[in-house]
Write a protein that holds these residues in place. Structure first.
Motif, PDB file in Angstrom:
ATOM      1  N   VAL A  72       0.818  -1.210   0.000  1.00  0.00           N
ATOM      2  CA  VAL A  72       0.000   0.000   0.000  1.00  0.00           C
ATOM      3  C   VAL A  72       0.852   1.260   0.000  1.00  0.00           C
ATOM      4  N   VAL A  73       1.992   1.210   0.666  1.00  0.00           N
ATOM      5  CA  VAL A  73       2.823   2.415   0.731  1.00  0.00           C
ATOM      6  C   VAL A  73       4.080   2.324  -0.126  1.00  0.00           C
ATOM      7  N   THR A  74       4.733   1.157  -0.139  1.00  0.00           N
ATOM      8  CA  THR A  74       6.006   1.074  -0.854  1.00  0.00           C
ATOM      9  C   THR A  74       5.831   1.133  -2.370  1.00  0.00           C
ATOM     10  N   ALA A  75       4.683   0.695  -2.870  1.00  0.00           N
ATOM     11  CA  ALA A  75       4.441   0.775  -4.315  1.00  0.00           C
ATOM     12  C   ALA A  75       4.472   2.226  -4.791  1.00  0.00           C
ATOM     13  N   GLU A  76       3.991   3.129  -3.946  1.00  0.00           N
ATOM     14  CA  GLU A  76       3.996   4.543  -4.321  1.00  0.00           C
ATOM     15  C   GLU A  76       5.413   5.115  -4.305  1.00  0.00           C
ATOM     16  N   TYR A  77       6.221   4.653  -3.390  1.00  0.00           N
ATOM     17  CA  TYR A  77       7.618   5.106  -3.379  1.00  0.00           C
ATOM     18  C   TYR A  77       8.377   4.555  -4.576  1.00  0.00           C
ATOM     19  N   SER A  78       8.071   3.315  -4.963  1.00  0.00           N
ATOM     20  CA  SER A  78       8.765   2.695  -6.097  1.00  0.00           C
ATOM     21  C   SER A  78       8.461   3.400  -7.408  1.00  0.00           C
ATOM     22  N   THR A  79       7.222   3.880  -7.560  1.00  0.00           N
ATOM     23  CA  THR A  79       6.809   4.517  -8.813  1.00  0.00           C
ATOM     24  C   THR A  79       6.912   6.035  -8.788  1.00  0.00           C
ATOM     25  N   GLY A  80       7.160   6.602  -7.599  1.00  0.00           N
ATOM     26  CA  GLY A  80       7.203   8.051  -7.478  1.00  0.00           C
ATOM     27  C   GLY A  80       5.833   8.686  -7.268  1.00  0.00           C
ATOM     28  N   MET A  81       4.784   7.861  -7.209  1.00  0.00           N
ATOM     29  CA  MET A  81       3.434   8.379  -7.017  1.00  0.00           C
ATOM     30  C   MET A  81       3.219   8.979  -5.634  1.00  0.00           C
ATOM     31  N   ILE A  82       4.138   8.708  -4.714  1.00  0.00           N
ATOM     32  CA  ILE A  82       3.990   9.268  -3.367  1.00  0.00           C
ATOM     33  C   ILE A  82       3.991  10.801  -3.414  1.00  0.00           C
ATOM     34  N   ARG A  83       4.698  11.386  -4.385  1.00  0.00           N
ATOM     35  CA  ARG A  83       4.710  12.846  -4.504  1.00  0.00           C
ATOM     36  C   ARG A  83       3.326  13.370  -4.870  1.00  0.00           C
ATOM     37  N   VAL A  84       2.631  12.637  -5.723  1.00  0.00           N
ATOM     38  CA  VAL A  84       1.265  13.026  -6.091  1.00  0.00           C
ATOM     39  C   VAL A  84       0.343  12.906  -4.876  1.00  0.00           C
ATOM     40  N   SER A  85       0.499  11.834  -4.113  1.00  0.00           N
ATOM     41  CA  SER A  85      -0.331  11.632  -2.923  1.00  0.00           C
ATOM     42  C   SER A  85      -0.104  12.734  -1.902  1.00  0.00           C
ATOM     43  N   LEU A  86       1.154  13.121  -1.717  1.00  0.00           N
ATOM     44  CA  LEU A  86       1.461  14.174  -0.754  1.00  0.00           C
ATOM     45  C   LEU A  86       0.999  15.542  -1.252  1.00  0.00           C
ATOM     46  N   ALA A  87       1.003  15.731  -2.562  1.00  0.00           N
ATOM     47  CA  ALA A  87       0.488  16.991  -3.102  1.00  0.00           C
ATOM     48  C   ALA A  87      -1.020  17.081  -2.900  1.00  0.00           C
ATOM     49  N   ALA A  88      -1.708  15.936  -3.049  1.00  0.00           N
ATOM     50  CA  ALA A  88      -3.157  15.917  -2.867  1.00  0.00           C
ATOM     51  C   ALA A  88      -3.534  15.959  -1.397  1.00  0.00           C
ATOM     52  N   THR A  89      -2.688  15.369  -0.531  1.00  0.00           N
ATOM     53  CA  THR A  89      -2.935  15.351   0.921  1.00  0.00           C
ATOM     54  C   THR A  89      -1.668  15.826   1.623  1.00  0.00           C
ATOM     55  N   PRO A  90      -1.492  17.136   1.731  1.00  0.00           N
ATOM     56  CA  PRO A  90      -0.250  17.674   2.309  1.00  0.00           C
ATOM     57  C   PRO A  90      -0.019  17.265   3.771  1.00  0.00           C
ATOM     58  N   ARG A  91      -1.092  17.090   4.509  1.00  0.00           N
ATOM     59  CA  ARG A  91      -0.937  16.677   5.915  1.00  0.00           C
ATOM     60  C   ARG A  91      -0.581  15.203   5.955  1.00  0.00           C
ATOM     61  N   ARG A  92       0.656  14.917   6.281  1.00  0.00           N
ATOM     62  CA  ARG A  92       1.155  13.549   6.197  1.00  0.00           C
ATOM     63  C   ARG A  92       0.512  12.628   7.216  1.00  0.00           C
ATOM     64  N   SER A  93       0.120  13.167   8.355  1.00  0.00           N
ATOM     65  CA  SER A  93      -0.569  12.341   9.343  1.00  0.00           C
ATOM     66  C   SER A  93      -1.929  11.886   8.817  1.00  0.00           C
ATOM     67  N   VAL A  94      -2.596  12.744   8.056  1.00  0.00           N
ATOM     68  CA  VAL A  94      -3.886  12.376   7.457  1.00  0.00           C
ATOM     69  C   VAL A  94      -3.683  11.291   6.406  1.00  0.00           C
ATOM     70  N   LEU A  95      -2.639  11.420   5.605  1.00  0.00           N
ATOM     71  CA  LEU A  95      -2.346  10.422   4.583  1.00  0.00           C
ATOM     72  C   LEU A  95      -2.076   9.062   5.221  1.00  0.00           C
ATOM     73  N   LEU A  96      -1.253   9.049   6.251  1.00  0.00           N
ATOM     74  CA  LEU A  96      -0.951   7.794   6.929  1.00  0.00           C
ATOM     75  C   LEU A  96      -2.196   7.221   7.601  1.00  0.00           C
ATOM     76  N   GLY A  97      -3.001   8.094   8.200  1.00  0.00           N
ATOM     77  CA  GLY A  97      -4.234   7.637   8.838  1.00  0.00           C
ATOM     78  C   GLY A  97      -5.198   7.023   7.848  1.00  0.00           C
ATOM     79  N   ALA A  98      -5.287   7.618   6.654  1.00  0.00           N
ATOM     80  CA  ALA A  98      -6.177   7.079   5.620  1.00  0.00           C
ATOM     81  C   ALA A  98      -5.689   5.708   5.158  1.00  0.00           C
ATOM     82  N   LYS A  99      -4.390   5.577   4.953  1.00  0.00           N
ATOM     83  CA  LYS A  99      -3.845   4.282   4.547  1.00  0.00           C
ATOM     84  C   LYS A  99      -4.094   3.228   5.627  1.00  0.00           C
ATOM     85  N   ALA A 100      -3.900   3.612   6.892  1.00  0.00           N
ATOM     86  CA  ALA A 100      -4.122   2.676   7.998  1.00  0.00           C
ATOM     87  C   ALA A 100      -5.584   2.252   8.067  1.00  0.00           C
ATOM     88  N   ALA A 101      -6.494   3.192   7.859  1.00  0.00           N
ATOM     89  CA  ALA A 101      -7.920   2.873   7.912  1.00  0.00           C
ATOM     90  C   ALA A 101      -8.321   1.920   6.797  1.00  0.00           C
TER      91      ALA A 101
END
Length: 257
Positions: A72-101
């Motif tokens: 769920v998380v490492t695939a985004e780092y491998s492809t570089g999509m994590i930058r898009v996710s962080l741009a869409a959800t700048p609050r990193r705690s919210v991003l992590l919370g959403a992934k955990a949920a």
């Protein structure tokens, strides 16, 4: 948070790998439980816990959960999509919370199916292997309090393994390394405990290793003789998961994408 949850759910359901891993969780768990239930016979193993026998497959199915949570998380780092996710959800705690949920929700559903299938297999197979009322064994039923606790606890165990794996994945970022860390901590620590010459240290490992402690929730016979109680053991796994998520959150906040 709702937008982040929707985004994470969209990512999960539009990629094939998570679906296969969830299917693998159910298939591996039920298949392994069925195999163990089919070869365990009484009177040879009349002292065994029939509920725990029926839920043995959870030990194998958790590998699929670890793979899903790490992906769920490492695939985004491998492809570089994590930058898009962080741009869409700048609050990193919210991003992590959403992934955990999302990980927790999907694993709870698939885990419930896997656990129910395992109990059905045990209920059908074990009486034919001698685990009958004549030997002091009632048919497995969720109406039996300890069996219900073991079943519900096993589903929660899988969810906590998912959260633990997610935390490791966020911290490590590399899929192969993250999987190696998770499976090493889950599977290797109990092996170390088994080869320990010191009974004191062996018991300590059984009380504090993530798998040994967490799976104590499956025990329904001779509970008082176990190294750790059912819910306390699940709580130990919860601490492992919380610690991994905390480390992952700190790495996510302090390191660039």
């Amino acid at each position: 948070m709702s937008r982040a949850l929707h985004a994470e759910w969209t990512k999960l359901r539009t990629v094939a790998a998570p679906a296969w891993l969830l299917l693998g969780l159910v298939a591996l768990t039920v298949a392994a439980s069925t195999l163990i239930a089919s070869v365990t016979k009484c009177p040879g193993s009349c002292g065994d816990d029939t509920t725990k026998i029926s839920l043995t497959g959870v030990m194998l199915g958790q590998a699929a959960v670890a793979g899903l949570a790490v992906l769920v998380v490492t695939a985004e780092y491998s492809t570089g999509m994590i930058r898009v996710s962080l741009a869409a959800t700048p609050r990193r705690s919210v991003l992590l919370g959403a992934k955990a949920a999302i990980v927790t929700g999907t694993v709870l559903v698939a885990g419930a199916v896997a656990v129910l299938g395992s109990l059905v297999a045990g209920r059908e197979l074990l009486p034919g292997n001698g685990f009958t009322a004549a030997h002091g064994f009632a048919a497995l039923s969720l109406l039996h309090g300890p069996t219900l606790r073991a079943a519900a606890g096993s589903v929660l165990y899988l969810a906590l393994i998912g959260l633990f794996s997610l935390g490791v994945g966020v911290a490590v970022r590399d899929p192969a390394a993250a999987i190696a860390v998770v499976l090493g901590l889950v599977y290797v620590i109990p092996v170390i405990g088994d080869v320990m010459l010191s009974g004191v240290w062996q018991r300590r490992i059984e009380r504090w290793s993530p798998m040994d402690a967490g799976l104590a929730v499956q025990v329904t016979r001779n509970v008082a003789k176990q190294p750790i109680g059912p819910w306390l053991g699940l709580g130990v796994l919860g601490l492992w998961a919380a610690g991994a998520l905390l480390i992952g959150w700190l790495v996510l906040r302090l390191r660039d994408a």
